[in-house]
Design a protein around this motif. Structure first.
Motif, PDB file in Angstrom:
ATOM      1  N   TYR A  34       2.453  24.244  21.767  1.00 21.46           N
ATOM      2  CA  TYR A  34       2.326  25.659  22.090  1.00 21.46           C
ATOM      3  C   TYR A  34       0.908  26.094  21.745  1.00 21.46           C
ATOM      4  CZ  TYR A  34       7.452  25.616  21.900  1.00 21.46           C
ATOM      5  OH  TYR A  34       8.778  25.342  22.104  1.00 21.46           O
ATOM      6  N   TYR A  35       0.321  26.876  22.626  1.00 19.09           N
ATOM      7  CA  TYR A  35      -1.011  27.431  22.386  1.00 19.09           C
ATOM      8  C   TYR A  35      -0.889  28.943  22.269  1.00 19.09           C
ATOM      9  CZ  TYR A  35      -2.770  22.865  23.718  1.00 19.09           C
ATOM     10  OH  TYR A  35      -3.023  21.520  23.773  1.00 19.09           O
ATOM     11  N   PHE A  36      -1.417  29.495  21.187  1.00 18.87           N
ATOM     12  CA  PHE A  36      -1.406  30.934  20.957  1.00 18.87           C
ATOM     13  C   PHE A  36      -2.848  31.399  20.787  1.00 18.87           C
ATOM     14  CE2 PHE A  36       2.613  29.317  19.334  1.00 18.87           C
ATOM     15  CZ  PHE A  36       3.519  30.116  20.022  1.00 18.87           C
ATOM     16  N   GLY A  37      -3.190  32.461  21.466  1.00 17.55           N
ATOM     17  CA  GLY A  37      -4.534  32.999  21.392  1.00 17.55           C
ATOM     18  C   GLY A  37      -4.832  33.764  22.657  1.00 17.55           C
ATOM     19  N   PRO A  38      -6.055  33.999  22.946  1.00 21.99           N
ATOM     20  CA  PRO A  38      -7.226  33.630  22.162  1.00 21.99           C
ATOM     21  C   PRO A  38      -7.448  34.596  21.008  1.00 21.99           C
ATOM     22  CG  PRO A  38      -7.932  34.785  24.131  1.00 21.99           C
ATOM     23  CD  PRO A  38      -6.432  34.649  24.200  1.00 21.99           C
ATOM     24  N   PHE A  39      -8.098  34.099  19.981  1.00 23.41           N
ATOM     25  CA  PHE A  39      -8.448  34.896  18.812  1.00 23.41           C
ATOM     26  C   PHE A  39      -9.963  34.994  18.725  1.00 23.41           C
ATOM     27  CE2 PHE A  39      -4.406  32.812  17.846  1.00 23.41           C
ATOM     28  CZ  PHE A  39      -3.620  33.926  17.562  1.00 23.41           C
ATOM     29  N   GLY A  40     -10.434  36.068  18.136  1.00 23.92           N
ATOM     30  CA  GLY A  40     -11.863  36.305  18.029  1.00 23.92           C
ATOM     31  C   GLY A  40     -12.541  35.483  16.959  1.00 23.92           C
ATOM     32  N   SER A  41     -11.746  34.962  16.005  1.00 23.16           N
ATOM     33  CA  SER A  41     -12.329  34.173  14.924  1.00 23.16           C
ATOM     34  C   SER A  41     -11.286  33.188  14.399  1.00 23.16           C
ATOM     35  CB  SER A  41     -12.798  35.077  13.779  1.00 23.16           C
ATOM     36  OG  SER A  41     -11.684  35.670  13.130  1.00 23.16           O
ATOM     37  N   GLU A  42     -11.770  32.206  13.675  1.00 22.02           N
ATOM     38  CA  GLU A  42     -10.868  31.238  13.034  1.00 22.02           C
ATOM     39  C   GLU A  42      -9.985  31.943  12.016  1.00 22.02           C
ATOM     40  OE1 GLU A  42     -11.158  26.914  10.782  1.00 22.02           O
ATOM     41  OE2 GLU A  42     -12.913  28.210  10.811  1.00 22.02           O
ATOM     42  N   ASN A  43     -10.559  32.878  11.273  1.00 24.34           N
ATOM     43  CA  ASN A  43      -9.816  33.609  10.262  1.00 24.34           C
ATOM     44  C   ASN A  43      -8.667  34.421  10.883  1.00 24.34           C
ATOM     45  OD1 ASN A  43      -9.343  34.419   7.554  1.00 24.34           O
ATOM     46  ND2 ASN A  43     -10.341  36.373   7.980  1.00 24.34           N
TER      47      ASN A  43
END
Length: 80
Positions: A29-38
């Motif tokens: 499963y892929y969740f995102g996108p996120f703006g940062s690793e944190n």
């Protein structure tokens, strides 16, 4: 037109994604996108909880910096 341009650019731009692998069923499963690793790390427990509540066992979790996946859920056939 602006939305189309943003989507097209998103195909080539790298973002942070959570990649969660499960067994029974065997899926990624892929969740995102996120703006940062944190940000991805902060959201990880909620996604894991959702998957486990559906009866799957989480095998591996990765935070990756990658292009948008072609599929957000990839199910692998069970070996007999």
């Amino acid at each position: 037109m602006k939305n189309f341009t943003n989507q097209l650019f998103g195909l080539f731009q790298k973002s942070w994604w959570l990649e969660i692998s499960t067994v029974s069923p065997s899926c990624e499963y892929y969740f995102g996108p996120f703006g940062s690793e944190n940000e991805a790390l902060q959201e990880q427990p909620g996604y894991m909880e959702d998957i486990e509540q559906e009866g799957s066992k989480v095998q591996k979790v990765l935070v990756t910096h990658r292009k948008t996946p072609a599929q957000l859920t990839v199910e692998y056939p069970q070996a007999s």
